[in-house]
Scaffold this motif. Structure first.
Motif, mmCIF file in Angstrom:
data_model
loop_
_atom_site.group_PDB
_atom_site.id
_atom_site.type_symbol
_atom_site.label_atom_id
_atom_site.label_comp_id
_atom_site.label_asym_id
_atom_site.label_seq_id
_atom_site.Cartn_x
_atom_site.Cartn_y
_atom_site.Cartn_z
ATOM 1 N N THR A 36 -14.281 -5.016 -8.373
ATOM 2 C CA THR A 36 -14.916 -4.423 -7.202
ATOM 3 C C THR A 36 -15.812 -3.267 -7.629
ATOM 4 O OG1 THR A 36 -13.205 -2.759 -6.815
ATOM 5 C CG2 THR A 36 -12.856 -4.957 -5.834
ATOM 6 N N ASP A 37 -16.543 -2.708 -6.681
ATOM 7 C CA ASP A 37 -17.411 -1.582 -7.005
ATOM 8 C C ASP A 37 -16.632 -0.302 -7.292
ATOM 9 O OD1 ASP A 37 -16.631 -1.063 -4.396
ATOM 10 O OD2 ASP A 37 -18.655 -0.782 -3.631
ATOM 11 N N THR A 38 -15.321 -0.308 -7.070
ATOM 12 C CA THR A 38 -14.473 0.834 -7.432
ATOM 13 C C THR A 38 -13.808 0.634 -8.788
ATOM 14 O OG1 THR A 38 -12.528 -0.070 -6.310
ATOM 15 C CG2 THR A 38 -13.982 1.377 -5.001
ATOM 16 N N HIS A 40 -11.661 -1.786 -9.593
ATOM 17 C CA HIS A 40 -10.375 -2.467 -9.476
ATOM 18 C C HIS A 40 -10.581 -3.971 -9.550
ATOM 19 C CE1 HIS A 40 -9.486 1.460 -7.679
ATOM 20 N NE2 HIS A 40 -8.263 1.247 -8.152
ATOM 21 N N GLY A 85 -8.767 1.474 -13.080
ATOM 22 C CA GLY A 85 -8.445 0.653 -11.919
ATOM 23 C C GLY A 85 -8.218 -0.807 -12.253
#
Length: 163
Positions: A36-38, A40, A85
């Motif tokens: 994901t963009d975070t 994770h 993450g």
């Protein structure tokens, strides 16, 4: 979310484990699937056929797989002691509140060479590690991962862990 159903599905568990590069007990176990963009991992658990398909954060699936479907009751989140993450090592996870997680990040984001100082951000770092794993000679995997991690730090050095 039907966590008990997802965790009891052997095919789902097998697909999850196939996306994890499991290494030594103290090392990060890198997520090899979608990021994901975070930064994770993102995982499709369940099955379209049985109408149980859900896209879930990989570390939440892994945490519940290791500790039980109800392990994060009361609004708790999974904190990564390693601050990666994409890490799937149950030994690097601990439950806590969102406030705990935010305090962890605030305390470590200025440490030279730390994961949180990576100029590529969490998603860039995770994708760089994935690319290094994919391109690495299996005999030099640890070196390839270390080089990918160091490449995103302004000092050129990387502090593997603080715990």
């Amino acid at each position: 979310m039907p966590w008990g159903t997802l965790l009891a599905d052997g095919e789902t568990v097998e697909r999850y484990r196939a996306q994890v590069l499991q290494r030594g007990p103290d090392d990060c176990w890198w997520w090899l699937g979608a990021i994901t963009d975070t930064g994770h991992g993102s995982f499709r658990a369940g099955s379209h056929t049985t109408q149980t398909s859900r896209v879930v954060p990989a570390h939440l699936f892994g945490y519940r797989l290791a500790h039980g479907a109800d392990a994060l009751a009361g609004g708790l989140v999974v904190r990564h002691r390693c601050d990666h993450g994409a890490c799937q090592n149950p030994g690097h996870w601990l439950p806590g509140t969102r406030g705990d997680n935010n305090r962890d990040a605030a305390a470590r984001r200025r440490l030279a060479g730390h994961a949180l100082t990576d100029v590529r951000g969490a998603a860039g770092r995770a994708r760089a590690v994935q690319a290094a794993i994919a391109a690495a000679d299996p005999e030099r995997l640890d070196e390839a991962i270390a080089a990918a991690l160091a490449a995103g730090n302004p000092s050129g050095a990387y502090q593997d862990s603080i715990f």
